[in-house]
Design an enzyme around this catalytic site. Structure first.
Site, PDB file in Angstrom:
ATOM      1  N   ASN A  71       0.874  -1.176   0.000  1.00  0.00           N
ATOM      2  CA  ASN A  71       0.000   0.000   0.000  1.00  0.00           C
ATOM      3  C   ASN A  71       0.912   1.227   0.000  1.00  0.00           C
ATOM      4  OD1 ASN A  71      -1.758   2.073   0.563  1.00  0.00           O
ATOM      5  ND2 ASN A  71      -2.265   1.387   2.633  1.00  0.00           N
ATOM      6  N   LYS A 102       0.124   4.297  -0.295  1.00  0.00           N
ATOM      7  CA  LYS A 102      -0.474   5.487   0.319  1.00  0.00           C
ATOM      8  C   LYS A 102      -0.223   6.724  -0.566  1.00  0.00           C
ATOM      9  CE  LYS A 102      -0.017   3.215   4.736  1.00  0.00           C
ATOM     10  NZ  LYS A 102       0.201   3.270   6.160  1.00  0.00           N
ATOM     11  N   HIS A 160      -9.294   1.274   4.978  1.00  0.00           N
ATOM     12  CA  HIS A 160      -8.019   1.418   5.684  1.00  0.00           C
ATOM     13  C   HIS A 160      -8.203   2.357   6.884  1.00  0.00           C
ATOM     14  CE1 HIS A 160      -3.900   2.570   6.547  1.00  0.00           C
ATOM     15  NE2 HIS A 160      -3.558   1.435   5.966  1.00  0.00           N
ATOM     16  N   GLU A 208      -6.522   4.707   7.964  1.00  0.00           N
ATOM     17  CA  GLU A 208      -6.302   6.135   7.674  1.00  0.00           C
ATOM     18  C   GLU A 208      -7.535   6.763   7.039  1.00  0.00           C
ATOM     19  OE1 GLU A 208      -2.627   5.500   5.586  1.00  0.00           O
ATOM     20  OE2 GLU A 208      -1.707   4.934   7.484  1.00  0.00           O
ATOM     21  N   GLU A 252      -5.251  -4.884  10.794  1.00  0.00           N
ATOM     22  CA  GLU A 252      -4.210  -3.875  10.964  1.00  0.00           C
ATOM     23  C   GLU A 252      -4.446  -3.117  12.268  1.00  0.00           C
ATOM     24  OE1 GLU A 252      -2.304  -2.731   7.014  1.00  0.00           O
ATOM     25  OE2 GLU A 252      -4.088  -1.510   7.175  1.00  0.00           O
ATOM     26  N   GLY A 254       2.727   2.211  10.692  1.00  0.00           N
ATOM     27  CA  GLY A 254       3.673   3.308  10.497  1.00  0.00           C
ATOM     28  C   GLY A 254       4.411   3.714  11.762  1.00  0.00           C
ATOM     29  N   SER A 267       3.646  -2.203  10.252  1.00  0.00           N
ATOM     30  CA  SER A 267       5.101  -2.263  10.397  1.00  0.00           C
ATOM     31  C   SER A 267       5.699  -3.628  10.028  1.00  0.00           C
ATOM     32  CB  SER A 267       5.515  -1.855  11.818  1.00  0.00           C
ATOM     33  OG  SER A 267       5.087  -0.536  12.087  1.00  0.00           O
TER      34      SER A 267
HETATM   35  P1  PGA Z   1       3.031   0.223   7.589  1.00  0.00           P
HETATM   36  O1  PGA Z   1       1.559   0.437   6.987  1.00  0.00           O
HETATM   37  O2  PGA Z   1       3.556  -1.061   7.009  1.00  0.00           O
HETATM   38  O3  PGA Z   1       3.806   1.430   7.158  1.00  0.00           O
HETATM   39  O4  PGA Z   1       2.889   0.127   9.083  1.00  0.00           O
HETATM   40  C1  PGA Z   1       0.680  -0.648   6.846  1.00  0.00           C
HETATM   41  C2  PGA Z   1      -0.628  -0.166   6.281  1.00  0.00           C
HETATM   42  O5  PGA Z   1      -1.058   0.935   6.631  1.00  0.00           O
HETATM   43  O6  PGA Z   1      -1.271  -0.857   5.457  1.00  0.00           O
END
Ligand code: PGA
Length: 255
Positions: free
Chosen positions: A9, A11, A95, A97, A167, A173, A213
Protein backbone atom coordinates in the site's frame (compact mmCIF):
# COMPACT_ATOMS: atom_id res chain seq x y z
CA UNK A 1 -4.73 -24.25 0.60
CA UNK A 2 -4.65 -20.51 1.13
CA UNK A 3 -2.23 -18.60 -1.08
CA UNK A 4 -0.14 -16.01 0.78
CA UNK A 5 -0.94 -12.47 -0.34
CA UNK A 6 1.68 -9.74 0.03
CA UNK A 7 0.20 -6.37 -0.88
CA UNK A 8 2.02 -3.06 -0.95
CA UNK A 9 0.00 0.00 0.00
CA UNK A 10 1.92 2.99 -1.29
CA UNK A 11 -0.47 5.49 0.32
CA UNK A 12 0.16 9.12 -0.73
CA UNK A 13 3.64 8.46 -2.10
CA UNK A 14 5.33 8.56 -5.51
CA UNK A 15 4.54 10.58 -8.60
CA UNK A 16 3.64 8.75 -11.80
CA UNK A 17 7.25 8.83 -13.00
CA UNK A 18 8.55 7.63 -9.63
CA UNK A 19 5.93 4.88 -9.71
CA UNK A 20 7.25 3.75 -13.06
CA UNK A 21 10.85 3.63 -11.82
CA UNK A 22 10.03 1.74 -8.62
CA UNK A 23 7.83 -0.80 -10.40
CA UNK A 24 10.56 -1.56 -12.91
CA UNK A 25 12.88 -2.30 -9.98
CA UNK A 26 10.23 -4.27 -8.10
CA UNK A 27 9.26 -6.43 -11.06
CA UNK A 28 12.83 -7.55 -11.27
CA UNK A 29 13.22 -8.04 -7.52
CA UNK A 30 10.22 -10.41 -7.22
CA UNK A 31 10.44 -12.04 -10.65
CA UNK A 32 11.29 -15.49 -9.27
CA UNK A 33 8.44 -15.60 -6.74
CA UNK A 34 5.98 -18.34 -7.66
CA UNK A 35 3.76 -19.16 -4.71
CA UNK A 36 2.89 -15.70 -3.52
CA UNK A 37 0.10 -13.42 -4.71
CA UNK A 38 1.79 -10.02 -5.06
CA UNK A 39 -0.20 -6.81 -5.28
CA UNK A 40 0.88 -3.17 -5.49
CA UNK A 41 -1.52 -0.30 -4.78
CA UNK A 42 -0.18 3.06 -6.03
CA UNK A 43 -2.13 6.34 -5.99
CA UNK A 44 -5.05 6.78 -8.41
CA UNK A 45 -3.11 9.01 -10.81
CA UNK A 46 -0.39 6.39 -11.21
CA UNK A 47 -2.67 3.39 -11.79
CA UNK A 48 -2.75 3.74 -15.53
CA UNK A 49 1.00 3.80 -16.02
CA UNK A 50 1.42 1.10 -13.37
CA UNK A 51 -1.06 -1.13 -15.22
CA UNK A 52 1.00 -0.84 -18.38
CA UNK A 53 4.28 -1.62 -16.66
CA UNK A 54 2.92 -4.60 -14.75
CA UNK A 55 1.43 -6.31 -17.78
CA UNK A 56 2.84 -9.82 -18.10
CA UNK A 57 4.51 -9.68 -14.67
CA UNK A 58 3.67 -11.59 -11.48
CA UNK A 59 2.55 -8.37 -9.74
CA UNK A 60 -1.15 -7.51 -9.69
CA UNK A 61 -2.48 -3.98 -9.57
CA UNK A 62 -4.69 -2.63 -6.79
CA UNK A 63 -6.24 0.69 -5.81
CA UNK A 64 -6.35 2.22 -2.34
CA UNK A 65 -10.04 3.11 -2.30
CA UNK A 66 -13.12 3.48 -4.52
CA UNK A 67 -16.50 5.17 -4.43
CA UNK A 68 -19.72 3.15 -4.44
CA UNK A 69 -21.54 5.03 -7.22
CA UNK A 70 -20.87 4.13 -10.82
CA UNK A 71 -20.88 7.65 -12.28
CA UNK A 72 -22.50 11.04 -11.87
CA UNK A 73 -22.08 14.27 -9.93
CA UNK A 74 -19.58 13.09 -7.30
CA UNK A 75 -16.65 15.44 -7.70
CA UNK A 76 -13.33 13.89 -6.83
CA UNK A 77 -14.51 10.29 -6.66
CA UNK A 78 -13.41 7.17 -8.58
CA UNK A 79 -15.63 4.23 -9.52
CA UNK A 80 -15.03 0.50 -9.58
CA UNK A 81 -15.44 0.39 -13.36
CA UNK A 82 -12.78 3.08 -13.79
CA UNK A 83 -10.40 1.01 -11.66
CA UNK A 84 -11.10 -2.13 -13.68
CA UNK A 85 -10.55 -0.22 -16.89
CA UNK A 86 -6.96 0.70 -15.96
CA UNK A 87 -6.16 -2.88 -15.01
CA UNK A 88 -6.90 -3.04 -11.28
CA UNK A 89 -7.73 -6.45 -9.90
CA UNK A 90 -7.71 -5.50 -6.22
CA UNK A 91 -8.92 -2.62 -4.09
CA UNK A 92 -8.16 -1.77 -0.45
CA UNK A 93 -11.28 -0.80 1.47
CA UNK A 94 -11.68 0.80 4.91
CA UNK A 95 -8.02 1.42 5.68
CA UNK A 96 -7.68 2.92 9.16
CA UNK A 97 -6.30 6.13 7.67
CA UNK A 98 -9.53 6.48 5.70
CA UNK A 99 -11.52 5.83 8.86
CA UNK A 100 -9.40 8.24 10.91
CA UNK A 101 -8.97 11.18 8.51
CA UNK A 102 -11.85 10.84 6.05
CA UNK A 103 -14.80 9.77 8.23
CA UNK A 104 -15.02 6.29 6.78
CA UNK A 105 -17.47 4.19 8.79
CA UNK A 106 -18.44 0.52 8.80
CA UNK A 107 -21.45 1.47 6.71
CA UNK A 108 -19.44 3.27 4.00
CA UNK A 109 -16.96 0.39 4.05
CA UNK A 110 -19.89 -1.91 3.36
CA UNK A 111 -21.11 0.21 0.42
CA UNK A 112 -17.65 0.28 -1.11
CA UNK A 113 -17.29 -3.45 -0.60
CA UNK A 114 -20.56 -4.19 -2.40
CA UNK A 115 -19.56 -1.89 -5.27
CA UNK A 116 -16.19 -3.63 -5.59
CA UNK A 117 -17.80 -7.08 -5.62
CA UNK A 118 -20.34 -6.01 -8.24
CA UNK A 119 -17.49 -4.90 -10.49
CA UNK A 120 -15.52 -8.11 -9.84
CA UNK A 121 -12.69 -6.32 -8.09
CA UNK A 122 -11.08 -8.28 -5.25
CA UNK A 123 -11.48 -6.26 -2.05
CA UNK A 124 -8.98 -6.23 0.80
CA UNK A 125 -11.08 -5.04 3.72
CA UNK A 126 -9.16 -3.51 6.63
CA UNK A 127 -10.15 -3.78 10.26
CA UNK A 128 -8.27 -3.11 13.48
CA UNK A 129 -8.39 -1.55 16.90
CA UNK A 130 -6.77 1.64 18.19
CA UNK A 131 -4.28 1.64 21.06
CA UNK A 132 -6.93 3.01 23.39
CA UNK A 133 -9.34 0.24 22.44
CA UNK A 134 -6.65 -2.41 22.96
CA UNK A 135 -5.70 -1.00 26.33
CA UNK A 136 -9.30 -1.00 27.46
CA UNK A 137 -9.64 -4.62 26.28
CA UNK A 138 -12.10 -3.84 23.54
CA UNK A 139 -10.06 -5.39 20.72
CA UNK A 140 -12.35 -8.36 20.08
CA UNK A 141 -15.58 -6.41 20.36
CA UNK A 142 -14.25 -3.72 17.98
CA UNK A 143 -13.16 -6.35 15.46
CA UNK A 144 -16.49 -8.10 15.76
CA UNK A 145 -18.54 -4.99 15.06
CA UNK A 146 -16.24 -3.90 12.21
CA UNK A 147 -16.71 -7.32 10.62
CA UNK A 148 -20.46 -7.33 11.05
CA UNK A 149 -20.73 -3.79 9.67
CA UNK A 150 -18.43 -4.33 6.71
CA UNK A 151 -20.00 -7.63 5.72
CA UNK A 152 -23.66 -6.68 6.14
CA UNK A 153 -25.70 -8.18 3.26
CA UNK A 154 -22.60 -9.74 1.72
CA UNK A 155 -23.75 -13.18 0.51
CA UNK A 156 -21.80 -16.34 1.16
CA UNK A 157 -21.09 -16.75 -2.56
CA UNK A 158 -19.10 -13.48 -2.56
CA UNK A 159 -16.90 -14.43 0.38
CA UNK A 160 -14.38 -16.32 -1.75
CA UNK A 161 -13.55 -13.00 -3.47
CA UNK A 162 -12.79 -11.09 -0.27
CA UNK A 163 -9.59 -10.83 1.74
CA UNK A 164 -9.46 -9.23 5.17
CA UNK A 165 -6.52 -7.32 6.58
CA UNK A 166 -6.10 -7.10 10.33
CA UNK A 167 -4.21 -3.88 10.96
CA UNK A 168 -3.93 -2.78 14.59
CA UNK A 169 -3.92 1.02 14.28
CA UNK A 170 -1.17 1.32 16.91
CA UNK A 171 1.17 -0.75 14.71
CA UNK A 172 0.70 1.19 11.47
CA UNK A 173 3.67 3.31 10.50
CA UNK A 174 4.92 3.26 14.09
CA UNK A 175 7.63 0.62 13.83
CA UNK A 176 5.77 -1.14 16.64
CA UNK A 177 4.59 -4.47 15.19
CA UNK A 178 2.12 -6.73 16.93
CA UNK A 179 3.97 -9.82 18.12
CA UNK A 180 3.20 -12.92 16.05
CA UNK A 181 1.17 -14.22 19.04
CA UNK A 182 -0.84 -10.99 19.39
CA UNK A 183 -1.59 -10.99 15.67
CA UNK A 184 -2.42 -14.70 15.57
CA UNK A 185 -4.86 -14.30 18.49
CA UNK A 186 -6.88 -11.74 16.54
CA UNK A 187 -6.61 -13.62 13.24
CA UNK A 188 -7.94 -16.77 14.93
CA UNK A 189 -10.78 -14.75 16.40
CA UNK A 190 -11.62 -13.32 12.95
CA UNK A 191 -11.65 -16.77 11.38
CA UNK A 192 -14.02 -18.07 14.08
CA UNK A 193 -16.28 -15.09 13.64
CA UNK A 194 -16.45 -15.67 9.88
CA UNK A 195 -17.27 -19.29 10.57
CA UNK A 196 -20.21 -18.23 12.73
CA UNK A 197 -21.37 -15.64 10.18
CA UNK A 198 -20.95 -17.98 7.18
CA UNK A 199 -19.57 -21.51 7.28
CA UNK A 200 -16.55 -23.55 8.19
CA UNK A 201 -15.54 -23.83 4.55
CA UNK A 202 -15.72 -20.07 3.93
CA UNK A 203 -13.72 -19.44 7.06
CA UNK A 204 -11.09 -22.06 6.21
CA UNK A 205 -10.52 -20.54 2.76
CA UNK A 206 -10.53 -16.89 3.81
CA UNK A 207 -7.31 -14.93 3.32
CA UNK A 208 -6.53 -12.82 6.39
CA UNK A 209 -3.53 -10.52 5.92
CA UNK A 210 -1.71 -8.77 8.75
CA UNK A 211 -0.66 -5.14 8.46
CA UNK A 212 1.34 -2.83 10.69
CA UNK A 213 5.10 -2.26 10.40
CA UNK A 214 5.76 -5.50 8.48
CA UNK A 215 9.40 -5.67 7.39
CA UNK A 216 11.74 -8.35 6.02
CA UNK A 217 13.01 -8.92 9.57
CA UNK A 218 9.62 -9.75 11.11
CA UNK A 219 7.71 -11.09 8.08
CA UNK A 220 8.61 -14.77 8.38
CA UNK A 221 7.60 -15.07 12.04
CA UNK A 222 4.28 -13.39 11.33
CA UNK A 223 3.55 -15.34 8.16
CA UNK A 224 4.28 -18.72 9.70
CA UNK A 225 1.37 -18.29 12.13
CA UNK A 226 -1.43 -20.66 11.14
CA UNK A 227 -4.07 -17.97 10.62
CA UNK A 228 -1.90 -15.27 9.03
CA UNK A 229 -2.10 -15.54 5.25
CA UNK A 230 -0.20 -12.54 4.07
CA UNK A 231 0.68 -8.94 4.75
CA UNK A 232 -0.49 -5.48 3.86
CA UNK A 233 2.70 -3.47 3.77
CA UNK A 234 3.00 0.31 3.90
CA UNK A 235 6.44 1.82 4.51
CA UNK A 236 8.46 -1.25 3.54
CA UNK A 237 6.68 -1.51 0.18
CA UNK A 238 8.26 1.76 -0.96
CA UNK A 239 11.67 0.15 -1.28
CA UNK A 240 12.19 -2.65 -3.82
CA UNK A 241 14.66 -4.59 -1.67
CA UNK A 242 12.60 -4.52 1.47
CA UNK A 243 9.36 -5.42 -0.31
CA UNK A 244 11.17 -8.26 -2.11
CA UNK A 245 12.53 -9.39 1.29
CA UNK A 246 8.96 -9.77 2.54
CA UNK A 247 7.96 -11.68 -0.59
CA UNK A 248 11.00 -13.94 -0.05
CA UNK A 249 9.83 -14.66 3.49
CA UNK A 250 6.40 -15.60 2.10
CA UNK A 251 7.97 -17.93 -0.47
CA UNK A 252 9.73 -19.77 2.37
CA UNK A 253 6.52 -20.58 4.25
CA UNK A 254 5.78 -24.30 3.91
CA UNK A 255 2.53 -25.52 2.54
P1 PGA B 1 3.03 0.22 7.59
O1 PGA B 1 1.56 0.44 6.99
O2 PGA B 1 3.56 -1.06 7.01
O3 PGA B 1 3.81 1.43 7.16
O4 PGA B 1 2.89 0.13 9.08
C1 PGA B 1 0.68 -0.65 6.85
C2 PGA B 1 -0.63 -0.17 6.28
O5 PGA B 1 -1.06 0.93 6.63
O6 PGA B 1 -1.27 -0.86 5.46
Amino acid sequence: MRKINISGNWKLNKTASETKALLVELKDAVATAQKTEIVICPTFVSLSVAGEILQGSNIKLGAQNLFWQESGAFTGEISATQLKDVGCEYVIIGHSERRQYFHESDSTVNKRLIAALNAELLPIVCIGETLEQRESEETFSVIESQLEGALAEVPEAAMSQIALAYEPVWAIGTGRTATPEQAEDVHRFIRRKIQSLYSEQISANLIIQYGGSVKPANAFDLLKQPDIDGALVGGASLDADSFAGIVDAAEKIEG
